[in-house]
Design an enzyme around this catalytic site. Structure first.
Site, PDB file in Angstrom:
ATOM      1  N   THR A  32       0.852  -1.189   0.000  1.00  0.00           N
ATOM      2  CA  THR A  32       0.000   0.000   0.000  1.00  0.00           C
ATOM      3  C   THR A  32       0.889   1.241   0.000  1.00  0.00           C
ATOM      4  O   THR A  32       1.994   1.206   0.515  1.00  0.00           O
ATOM      5  CB  THR A  32      -0.870  -0.043   1.271  1.00  0.00           C
ATOM      6  OG1 THR A  32      -1.870  -1.019   1.094  1.00  0.00           O
ATOM      7  CG2 THR A  32      -1.517   1.281   1.580  1.00  0.00           C
ATOM      8  N   THR A  54      -0.220   1.979   6.799  1.00  0.00           N
ATOM      9  CA  THR A  54      -0.188   0.718   6.051  1.00  0.00           C
ATOM     10  C   THR A  54      -0.137  -0.430   7.047  1.00  0.00           C
ATOM     11  O   THR A  54       0.531  -0.337   8.082  1.00  0.00           O
ATOM     12  CB  THR A  54       1.010   0.634   5.090  1.00  0.00           C
ATOM     13  OG1 THR A  54       1.027  -0.673   4.503  1.00  0.00           O
ATOM     14  CG2 THR A  54       2.329   0.892   5.784  1.00  0.00           C
ATOM     15  N   GLY A  55      -0.848  -1.502   6.731  1.00  0.00           N
ATOM     16  CA  GLY A  55      -0.841  -2.660   7.619  1.00  0.00           C
ATOM     17  C   GLY A  55      -2.172  -3.378   7.589  1.00  0.00           C
ATOM     18  O   GLY A  55      -2.949  -3.230   6.641  1.00  0.00           O
ATOM     19  N   THR A  56      -2.436  -4.146   8.629  1.00  0.00           N
ATOM     20  CA  THR A  56      -3.672  -4.925   8.726  1.00  0.00           C
ATOM     21  C   THR A  56      -4.848  -3.966   8.906  1.00  0.00           C
ATOM     22  O   THR A  56      -5.124  -3.494  10.011  1.00  0.00           O
ATOM     23  CB  THR A  56      -3.591  -5.904   9.900  1.00  0.00           C
ATOM     24  OG1 THR A  56      -3.088  -5.201  11.051  1.00  0.00           O
ATOM     25  CG2 THR A  56      -2.614  -7.037   9.609  1.00  0.00           C
ATOM     26  N   GLY A  57      -5.544  -3.696   7.811  1.00  0.00           N
ATOM     27  CA  GLY A  57      -6.503  -2.604   7.774  1.00  0.00           C
ATOM     28  C   GLY A  57      -7.589  -2.670   8.828  1.00  0.00           C
ATOM     29  O   GLY A  57      -7.982  -1.638   9.394  1.00  0.00           O
ATOM     30  N   ARG A  72     -14.813  -6.076   0.218  1.00  0.00           N
ATOM     31  CA  ARG A  72     -14.105  -5.695   1.443  1.00  0.00           C
ATOM     32  C   ARG A  72     -13.455  -4.323   1.273  1.00  0.00           C
ATOM     33  O   ARG A  72     -12.779  -4.062   0.300  1.00  0.00           O
ATOM     34  CB  ARG A  72     -13.038  -6.736   1.770  1.00  0.00           C
ATOM     35  CG  ARG A  72     -12.200  -6.437   3.014  1.00  0.00           C
ATOM     36  CD  ARG A  72     -10.914  -5.720   2.672  1.00  0.00           C
ATOM     37  NE  ARG A  72     -10.022  -5.612   3.838  1.00  0.00           N
ATOM     38  CZ  ARG A  72      -8.887  -4.913   3.839  1.00  0.00           C
ATOM     39  NH1 ARG A  72      -8.526  -4.248   2.754  1.00  0.00           N
ATOM     40  NH2 ARG A  72      -8.130  -4.863   4.907  1.00  0.00           N
ATOM     41  N   VAL A  73     -13.662  -3.449   2.245  1.00  0.00           N
ATOM     42  CA  VAL A  73     -13.001  -2.145   2.255  1.00  0.00           C
ATOM     43  C   VAL A  73     -12.114  -2.085   3.490  1.00  0.00           C
ATOM     44  O   VAL A  73     -12.557  -2.422   4.587  1.00  0.00           O
ATOM     45  CB  VAL A  73     -14.033  -0.995   2.280  1.00  0.00           C
ATOM     46  CG1 VAL A  73     -13.338   0.347   2.411  1.00  0.00           C
ATOM     47  CG2 VAL A  73     -14.889  -1.024   1.021  1.00  0.00           C
ATOM     48  N   GLY A  74     -10.865  -1.683   3.300  1.00  0.00           N
ATOM     49  CA  GLY A  74      -9.932  -1.598   4.425  1.00  0.00           C
ATOM     50  C   GLY A  74      -9.871  -0.199   5.003  1.00  0.00           C
ATOM     51  O   GLY A  74     -10.775   0.624   4.830  1.00  0.00           O
TER      52      GLY A  74
END
Ligand code: ASP
Length: 328
Positions: free
Chosen positions: A192, A243-246, A220-222
């Protein structure tokens, strides 16, 4: 006049020296340096923080090394669904798009939502139609294809799990297993993207764009297009891109929380961003990092993973690029 500053990221995750060849490493450093330099040129010419952040993210989207725009990851159905957001710290104006499939530069669509609609977030086909009507370039979905991303998806498709593109050894939705999960794509790390900037006039802005996570469920939306979760800017405190695990960044409203800590608890940029990245996020399994800049031009680039593609440039100084936790 304030000395302008820009910082960018290209994703955080399991990025180790052992997993990245010297050639790939050099390509990342070069891409990051070129894009920061382009952002600096905008700022040094008197451009706004919003213009610089948008331009940097547009270039990151066009670069196949990163999981946004060209080079985005695949959904569980083998398609691309892209999310992006921009926010202007001077007036809290913001715009975002989610689940768009045919816009070459989702960040430009986010900017169009901000500047040409009365809304903040548009999704799916209606967002695509709105952006196209407002001059954002459209492409056929195969534009987003890269062999590396496709091979990565082929390795995990059919499994009921979604994976961070650049962090193959972690998994967002998988049940924990006793055996470690092998990197799905040890040769290619993508991520990202985001940018934060401070312009000569003291204004802050942030932009974030992503293809999301590999093998994600359609629809899916992060965190990336969600104001306060994956992107936030407020002249009174901070500009942040994550950035990362949304899902973890959404549940902790991570980017907004950095600003809130500064505003309400009097924390410095460094204290606030480190607290969120090393304390708040891990408590809900959150892995990743942020780039953050305050109105004085202080920068913080903390991450709780092995690496984060990142770079920054101040005024006319040469860009600084980094990948791993400690300098090489
Ligand atoms: N935060 C992004 C998402 O969850 C993924 C990433 O940063 O790589 O969509």
């Amino acid at each position: 006049m304030t000395t302008p500053v820009i910082a960018i990221h290209g994703g955080a995750g399991t990025i180790t020296r052992a997993s990245l060849s010297a050639e790939d490493e050099a390509r990342y450093h070069q891409a990051l340096a070129d894009i920061v330099a382009a952002g600096q040129a905008v700022l040094n010419a008197g451009g706004s923080a919003l213009e610089a952040a948008t331009e940097a993210v547009r270039l990151l989207e066009d670069c196949p090394l990163f999981n946004a725009g060209h080079g985005a990851v695949y959904t569980s159905e083998g398609r691309h669904e892209l999310d992006a957001c921009v926010m202007n710290g001077a007036d809290l104006a913001s715009g975002a798009v989610a689940c768009v499939t045919n816009l070459r530069n989702p960040v430009l669509a986010a900017r169009a939502v901000m500047e040409k609609s009365e809304h903040v977030l548009l999704v799916g086909p209606a967002a695509e139609a709105f952006a196209a009507r407002n001059g954002v370039a459209t492409v056929t979905p195969d534009y987003f294809h890269t062999d590396a991303r496709h091979e990565q998806w082929l390795r995990v498709r059919g499994q009921s799990r979604a994976m961070l593109d650049h962090d193959a050894s972690s998994f967002a939705f998988a049940e924990k297993t006793a055996a470690p999960v092998e990197p799905i794509d040890p040769d290619h790390k993508f991520g990202t993207v985001g940018a934060v900037a401070l312009d000569q006039f003291g204004n802050l802005a942030a932009a974030t764009s992503t293809g999301g996570i590999t093998n994600k469920q359609p629809g899916r939306v992060g965190d990336s297009p969600i104001i306060g979760a994956g992107c936030y800017a407020n002249n009174a405190t901070v500009a942040v891109s994550a950035t990362g695990t949304g899902e973890a960044f959404m549940r902790t409203v991570a980017c907004y929380d950095i600003g809130a800590r500064m505003a309400y608890a009097g924390q410095s940029l460094e204290e606030a961003s480190r607290a969120v990245v090393f304390d708040t996020l891990p408590k809900v399994g959150g892995r990743g990092g942020v780039i953050a800049i305050d109105a004085q031009g202080n920068l913080a680039l903390p991450f709780n993973t092995e690496g984060m593609y990142r770079a920054y440039g101040c005024g006319e100084l040469a860009p600084v690029t980094e990948i791993y936790a400690a300098p090489a």
